[in-house]
Design a protein around this motif. Sequence first.
Motif, PDB file in Angstrom:
ATOM      1  N   LEU A 285       0.882  -1.177   0.000  1.00 52.40           N
ATOM      2  CA  LEU A 285       0.000   0.000   0.000  1.00 52.40           C
ATOM      3  C   LEU A 285       0.911   1.216   0.000  1.00 52.40           C
ATOM      4  O   LEU A 285       1.848   1.288   0.803  1.00 52.40           O
ATOM      5  CB  LEU A 285      -0.888   0.008   1.243  1.00 52.40           C
ATOM      6  N   ILE A 286       0.649   2.148  -0.927  1.00 52.22           N
ATOM      7  CA  ILE A 286       1.539   3.308  -1.073  1.00 52.22           C
ATOM      8  C   ILE A 286       0.697   4.585  -1.055  1.00 52.22           C
ATOM      9  O   ILE A 286      -0.212   4.748  -1.876  1.00 52.22           O
ATOM     10  CB  ILE A 286       2.318   3.238  -2.398  1.00 52.22           C
ATOM     11  N   LYS A 287       0.990   5.445  -0.095  1.00 53.18           N
ATOM     12  CA  LYS A 287       0.303   6.742  -0.051  1.00 53.18           C
ATOM     13  C   LYS A 287       1.200   7.776  -0.753  1.00 53.18           C
ATOM     14  O   LYS A 287       2.314   8.025  -0.300  1.00 53.18           O
ATOM     15  CB  LYS A 287       0.030   7.163   1.395  1.00 53.18           C
ATOM     16  N   VAL A 288       0.693   8.311  -1.864  1.00 48.29           N
ATOM     17  CA  VAL A 288       1.504   9.203  -2.693  1.00 48.29           C
ATOM     18  C   VAL A 288       0.886  10.605  -2.716  1.00 48.29           C
ATOM     19  O   VAL A 288      -0.341  10.748  -2.802  1.00 48.29           O
ATOM     20  CB  VAL A 288       1.553   8.694  -4.159  1.00 48.29           C
TER      21      VAL A 288
ATOM     22  N   ILE B  17       0.416   5.836 -13.975  1.00 51.28           N
ATOM     23  CA  ILE B  17       1.423   4.843 -13.558  1.00 51.28           C
ATOM     24  C   ILE B  17       0.728   3.655 -12.880  1.00 51.28           C
ATOM     25  O   ILE B  17       1.029   2.490 -13.156  1.00 51.28           O
ATOM     26  CB  ILE B  17       2.459   5.484 -12.605  1.00 51.28           C
ATOM     27  N   ALA B  18      -0.239   3.974 -12.032  1.00 48.87           N
ATOM     28  CA  ALA B  18      -0.980   2.907 -11.347  1.00 48.87           C
ATOM     29  C   ALA B  18      -1.609   1.968 -12.369  1.00 48.87           C
ATOM     30  O   ALA B  18      -1.563   0.744 -12.218  1.00 48.87           O
ATOM     31  CB  ALA B  18      -2.058   3.525 -10.456  1.00 48.87           C
TER      32      ALA B  18
ATOM     33  N   ILE C  51      10.070   3.199  -6.987  1.00 52.05           N
ATOM     34  CA  ILE C  51      11.048   4.136  -7.565  1.00 52.05           C
ATOM     35  C   ILE C  51      10.333   5.184  -8.447  1.00 52.05           C
ATOM     36  O   ILE C  51      10.597   6.385  -8.366  1.00 52.05           O
ATOM     37  CB  ILE C  51      12.109   3.351  -8.375  1.00 52.05           C
ATOM     38  N   LEU C  52       9.400   4.708  -9.236  1.00 49.32           N
ATOM     39  CA  LEU C  52       8.682   5.620 -10.122  1.00 49.32           C
ATOM     40  C   LEU C  52       7.872   6.664  -9.358  1.00 49.32           C
ATOM     41  O   LEU C  52       7.745   7.814  -9.783  1.00 49.32           O
ATOM     42  CB  LEU C  52       7.735   4.832 -11.032  1.00 49.32           C
ATOM     43  N   LEU C  53       7.306   6.255  -8.237  1.00 50.67           N
ATOM     44  CA  LEU C  53       6.419   7.151  -7.497  1.00 50.67           C
ATOM     45  C   LEU C  53       7.165   8.149  -6.620  1.00 50.67           C
ATOM     46  O   LEU C  53       6.583   9.112  -6.136  1.00 50.67           O
ATOM     47  CB  LEU C  53       5.443   6.330  -6.640  1.00 50.67           C
TER      48      LEU C  53
ATOM     49  N   GLY D  37       6.481  12.115  -4.330  1.00 52.94           N
ATOM     50  CA  GLY D  37       6.517  12.179  -2.873  1.00 52.94           C
ATOM     51  C   GLY D  37       5.717  11.046  -2.251  1.00 52.94           C
ATOM     52  O   GLY D  37       4.484  11.052  -2.292  1.00 52.94           O
ATOM     53  N   ILE D  38       6.426  10.037  -1.734  1.00 50.27           N
ATOM     54  CA  ILE D  38       5.739   8.937  -1.039  1.00 50.27           C
ATOM     55  C   ILE D  38       5.599   9.333   0.426  1.00 50.27           C
ATOM     56  O   ILE D  38       6.590   9.557   1.113  1.00 50.27           O
ATOM     57  CB  ILE D  38       6.521   7.619  -1.189  1.00 50.27           C
TER      58      ILE D  38
END
Lengths: 557, 167
Positions: free
Chosen positions: B89-92, B106-107, B138-140, B144-145
């Motif tokens: 899970l990635i909060k961007v 990207i998602a 890396i892409l995200l 800003g993650i």
Amino acid sequence: MKTGARLLIEGLQREGAETIFGYPGGSVLPIYDELYDTPIRHILVRHEQAAAHAADGYARASGRVGVCLATSGPGACNLVTGIATAYMDSVPMVAITGQVPTSMLGNDAFQESDITGITMPITKHNYLVKHAGDLPQVVRDAFYIAGTGRQGPVLIDIPKDVMTAQLEETPLVGTARLRGYQPTYEGHALQIEKAVGLITEADRPILYVGGGVIASGASGEVRRLAELMLIPITTTLMGLGAVPCDHPLNLGMIGMHGTEAANYAVTECDLLIAVGVRFDDRVTGKIDAFAPNARIIHIDIDPAEIGKNRPVDVPIVGDATSVLQGVIRRLVRKDGRDGWLDRVRRWKESGIAGGEASDALSPAYIIREMSDLLGETGIIVTEVGQNQMWAAQHYCFRRPRTWISSGGLGTMGYGFPAAIGAHFARPEETVVDVAGDGSFQMNIQELGTVVQYDVPVKVVILNNMYLGMVRQWQELFYDRRYSYTELPPVDFVGIARAYGVDGMQVEEKADVRTALKTAFETEGPFVLDFRIEREANVFPMVPAGAAINEMIGRRQG
Amino acid sequence: MKAHTLQVLVENRAGVLSRVAGLFSRRGFNIESLTVGTCEEPGMSRMTIVVLGDDAEVEQVKKQLNKLIDVIKVSDITERSTVDRELALIKVSADTGDSRAEVMQIANIFRAQIIDVGTRSVILEVTGDTEKIDALEILLRQYGIKEFVRTGKIALLRGSKGTKGQK
């Protein structure tokens, strides 16, 4: 209706525990109440550490599972050193601890300690029993785990409310069936075949045998293999007694304080037959220079020991007795190793001719006199340090389970309580605790236990008023800076008498034999305080990190 | 040093995780990830452990794990044909219209789901092998993650054969 405590006691009886060592307290009151009128004999020690060591000594002397019992919190924590000692030397033991009631677990209640968490790395397995109905099966499994495979201690932690819970029906007990625990006893036939091949081909073989041979009862097999193929034998500290000291093929102990013959022979051998050993650093010295030209057969019941410190050519997982029987069955006697045997014999002879006799009261002399007097009888238990090494070097052990010492953990204070345990296991034997003045003071309070139960243990103190082994290292490697290793003189005979134990102080070499005789002929316990030459050293010695053929010093005369 | 994937079948009992984890720290083994959950056998759990070490070290890890009474079976599946997955899970950060559109694009490429949309960030859910999740991370980064959580690897052998059974 039965209580959890009742089920525990019935479980212990079912497993054949007739003597247990313990110390009561708040959280084990229900168990002690049950003990009050059972045939199980409970020995009240003076410190829980002694209960664990006594159970350990009982187990080592008898081969049966030793049992100790302590209350929660400090009682349980005081068992820890004893449990760790048993774990390092693979001694079968079941430790039972009381615990605060389940409703208070994790609340920092009075006398609460997370003893299952604390002992996780030093037990073979442990249990926190939360339901009284589980107790019978847990006790069955605990004894099974402790006493099979590579043996070791198992702890059962029982909250007080589980002890008092009333059960309508007595739960049935099955055989121990653990799907995650199936020790291997039979060696792999193909591996045994390979071992036979290597043994037949070898020109300079050596048997390197340890505690696993004692645990398995494989002394006879070791001897048969050695005699059949004319293979010299060396034992580890833990393996003393596996082969009689005066057997012509026995080179004595290997390692840091081993004999020249054993250390040279292992360094030059072309085949090392390792049985029930773990290539401990005190044995191997610098591991790369240990048996550098040898192929290695390693027989052990614990697969994790094989290849742990040293890659081996032929690993055989299994029980030493059964594997060696398999090997012997397939072997054909081979002669023609006269050159090797001659070479080994010469090392052996030159090693024994030590220093010249002097009038000083030397520890070696005391041990040798003791060995001479006891002959084929007697169990020697030791503390840790110089006293332990002198006993190992100079006493002639002839039978398995007559040498009881803390090898892996090296626990000072082990010997006296372990000797008490050994007595209860084999009351017909003369049990001697070889002690130093430092070690003896670590569990000296057990004089109380010895008096209460009239345990005829003989304590032989090699008193140099130093923490001798540490002092020796300071002398050799720290420029004689004796930092905190000198101990003031103690009147041990006076202390013994205050407890009601007889004793004698000895200062002259000429009085040694008479004093030992007096102690052995006295019916009860006896304390002998030998004031030995203060700066006697244990030699030969392999300095830490050196190869085992790089010994310094000569064996004392 | 190489990553080895071990599949460990254990008794589903209190304390089993700390027995396994304690073994790793005590013996100085390097653990990369550890996941555990119940499995098809009642009363058992299956752990997937990724451990770093040379072959001899990992052999010793396996043997020591096998000594634990609560461990039923240990299988090294590193060299075998497996499917393996991780969930992350990635909060961007996505506070401008442009970045939000790019993150969603990207998602899409990674077949990740947008499972929460805030005024200044979105949360992506992605499954895949370790490399895929590393690549997405890396892409995200450029957006800003804010927070990132991943499960560690789980794996199964391909085909009908399993790793079950007695050790």
